[in-house]
Design a protein around this motif. Sequence first.
Motif, PDB file in Angstrom:
ATOM      1  N   LYS A   9      -0.842 -28.543 -47.969  1.00  0.00           N
ATOM      2  CA  LYS A   9       0.160 -28.782 -47.116  1.00  0.00           C
ATOM      3  C   LYS A   9      -0.736 -29.062 -46.390  1.00  0.00           C
ATOM      4  O   LYS A   9       0.012 -30.002 -45.179  1.00  0.00           O
ATOM      5  CB  LYS A   9       0.301 -26.819 -46.020  1.00  0.00           C
ATOM      6  CG  LYS A   9       0.962 -26.176 -46.860  1.00  0.00           C
ATOM      7  CD  LYS A   9       1.381 -24.753 -46.565  1.00  0.00           C
ATOM      8  CE  LYS A   9       2.092 -23.882 -47.249  1.00  0.00           C
ATOM      9  NZ  LYS A   9       2.018 -22.332 -46.627  1.00  0.00           N
ATOM     10  N   TYR A  10      -1.900 -28.707 -45.391  1.00  0.00           N
ATOM     11  CA  TYR A  10      -2.628 -30.250 -44.541  1.00  0.00           C
ATOM     12  C   TYR A  10      -2.742 -31.193 -45.342  1.00  0.00           C
ATOM     13  O   TYR A  10      -2.396 -32.424 -44.246  1.00  0.00           O
ATOM     14  CB  TYR A  10      -4.028 -29.704 -44.693  1.00  0.00           C
ATOM     15  CG  TYR A  10      -4.677 -30.178 -43.627  1.00  0.00           C
ATOM     16  CD1 TYR A  10      -4.110 -29.905 -42.511  1.00  0.00           C
ATOM     17  CD2 TYR A  10      -6.089 -30.654 -44.060  1.00  0.00           C
ATOM     18  CE1 TYR A  10      -5.039 -30.202 -41.758  1.00  0.00           C
ATOM     19  CE2 TYR A  10      -7.548 -31.148 -42.983  1.00  0.00           C
ATOM     20  CZ  TYR A  10      -6.551 -31.447 -41.250  1.00  0.00           C
ATOM     21  OH  TYR A  10      -7.207 -31.572 -40.472  1.00  0.00           O
ATOM     22  N   ARG A  11      -2.619 -31.749 -46.494  1.00  0.00           N
ATOM     23  CA  ARG A  11      -2.789 -32.909 -46.641  1.00  0.00           C
ATOM     24  C   ARG A  11      -1.320 -33.626 -46.952  1.00  0.00           C
ATOM     25  O   ARG A  11      -0.858 -34.865 -45.997  1.00  0.00           O
ATOM     26  CB  ARG A  11      -2.704 -32.733 -47.819  1.00  0.00           C
ATOM     27  CG  ARG A  11      -2.986 -34.250 -48.806  1.00  0.00           C
ATOM     28  CD  ARG A  11      -3.124 -34.795 -50.535  1.00  0.00           C
ATOM     29  NE  ARG A  11      -2.257 -33.831 -51.445  1.00  0.00           N
ATOM     30  CZ  ARG A  11      -2.995 -32.490 -51.704  1.00  0.00           C
ATOM     31  NH1 ARG A  11      -3.806 -31.858 -52.044  1.00  0.00           N
ATOM     32  NH2 ARG A  11      -1.763 -32.042 -52.724  1.00  0.00           N
ATOM     33  N   LEU A  12      -0.301 -32.610 -47.075  1.00  0.00           N
ATOM     34  CA  LEU A  12       1.198 -33.199 -46.679  1.00  0.00           C
ATOM     35  C   LEU A  12       1.229 -33.842 -44.670  1.00  0.00           C
ATOM     36  O   LEU A  12       1.706 -34.303 -43.976  1.00  0.00           O
ATOM     37  CB  LEU A  12       2.201 -32.067 -46.279  1.00  0.00           C
ATOM     38  CG  LEU A  12       2.127 -32.307 -48.110  1.00  0.00           C
ATOM     39  CD1 LEU A  12       3.033 -31.277 -48.555  1.00  0.00           C
ATOM     40  CD2 LEU A  12       2.815 -33.181 -48.637  1.00  0.00           C
ATOM     41  N   LEU A  13       0.599 -32.435 -43.623  1.00  0.00           N
ATOM     42  CA  LEU A  13       0.731 -32.748 -42.729  1.00  0.00           C
ATOM     43  C   LEU A  13      -0.377 -34.531 -42.128  1.00  0.00           C
ATOM     44  O   LEU A  13       0.523 -35.048 -41.413  1.00  0.00           O
ATOM     45  CB  LEU A  13       0.216 -31.222 -41.285  1.00  0.00           C
ATOM     46  CG  LEU A  13       0.142 -31.524 -39.915  1.00  0.00           C
ATOM     47  CD1 LEU A  13       1.639 -32.137 -39.890  1.00  0.00           C
ATOM     48  CD2 LEU A  13      -0.744 -31.000 -39.942  1.00  0.00           C
ATOM     49  N   LEU A  14      -1.467 -34.443 -42.474  1.00  0.00           N
ATOM     50  CA  LEU A  14      -2.496 -35.843 -42.037  1.00  0.00           C
ATOM     51  C   LEU A  14      -1.490 -37.156 -42.925  1.00  0.00           C
ATOM     52  O   LEU A  14      -1.434 -38.018 -42.323  1.00  0.00           O
ATOM     53  CB  LEU A  14      -3.656 -35.841 -42.937  1.00  0.00           C
ATOM     54  CG  LEU A  14      -3.972 -34.474 -42.740  1.00  0.00           C
ATOM     55  CD1 LEU A  14      -5.205 -34.839 -43.389  1.00  0.00           C
ATOM     56  CD2 LEU A  14      -4.661 -34.812 -41.243  1.00  0.00           C
ATOM     57  N   ASN A  15      -0.610 -36.935 -44.536  1.00  0.00           N
ATOM     58  CA  ASN A  15       0.499 -37.892 -44.920  1.00  0.00           C
ATOM     59  C   ASN A  15       1.100 -38.121 -43.585  1.00  0.00           C
ATOM     60  O   ASN A  15       1.484 -39.342 -43.515  1.00  0.00           O
ATOM     61  CB  ASN A  15       1.079 -37.477 -46.228  1.00  0.00           C
ATOM     62  CG  ASN A  15       0.039 -37.695 -46.913  1.00  0.00           C
ATOM     63  OD1 ASN A  15      -0.829 -38.703 -47.294  1.00  0.00           O
ATOM     64  ND2 ASN A  15      -0.362 -37.071 -48.236  1.00  0.00           N
ATOM     65  N   LYS A  16       1.710 -37.491 -43.383  1.00  0.00           N
ATOM     66  CA  LYS A  16       3.311 -37.217 -42.102  1.00  0.00           C
ATOM     67  C   LYS A  16       2.745 -38.319 -40.908  1.00  0.00           C
ATOM     68  O   LYS A  16       3.012 -38.745 -39.884  1.00  0.00           O
ATOM     69  CB  LYS A  16       3.686 -36.290 -42.053  1.00  0.00           C
ATOM     70  CG  LYS A  16       4.674 -35.260 -42.859  1.00  0.00           C
ATOM     71  CD  LYS A  16       5.454 -33.923 -42.917  1.00  0.00           C
ATOM     72  CE  LYS A  16       6.249 -34.142 -43.961  1.00  0.00           C
ATOM     73  NZ  LYS A  16       7.310 -32.661 -43.566  1.00  0.00           N
ATOM     74  N   GLU A  17       1.294 -37.651 -40.642  1.00  0.00           N
ATOM     75  CA  GLU A  17       1.092 -37.938 -38.886  1.00  0.00           C
ATOM     76  C   GLU A  17       0.971 -39.305 -39.647  1.00  0.00           C
ATOM     77  O   GLU A  17       0.602 -40.349 -38.717  1.00  0.00           O
ATOM     78  CB  GLU A  17      -0.046 -36.910 -38.180  1.00  0.00           C
ATOM     79  CG  GLU A  17       0.102 -35.648 -38.281  1.00  0.00           C
ATOM     80  CD  GLU A  17      -0.329 -34.758 -38.098  1.00  0.00           C
ATOM     81  OE1 GLU A  17      -2.155 -35.230 -38.044  1.00  0.00           O
ATOM     82  OE2 GLU A  17      -0.658 -33.851 -37.092  1.00  0.00           O
TER      83      GLU A  17
END
Length: 74
Positions: A9-17
């Motif tokens: 979930k954190y990795r997906l958030l970082l990718n979106k950012e």
Amino acid sequence: MIKDVEDEKYRLLLNKEYQFCMNNAERIHKKANKIYEMVTTNRKQILTDNSCAFHILEDGCREYIEKYLRSDSK
């Protein structure tokens, strides 16, 4: 690196950012330059009060370059 983050979930958030930043890089850069100019000319006191002392950081950067980077290239 983002790909090394274990929490999905954190990795997906970082990718979106990261994608947001890449897609809006020019707009972000323009806004940062405008704010820098406003702070360094003290046009908006609230910005000046909440910002770094850019001139001190820039002087330190120049000093570091002179002391460590330029001497290494000789």
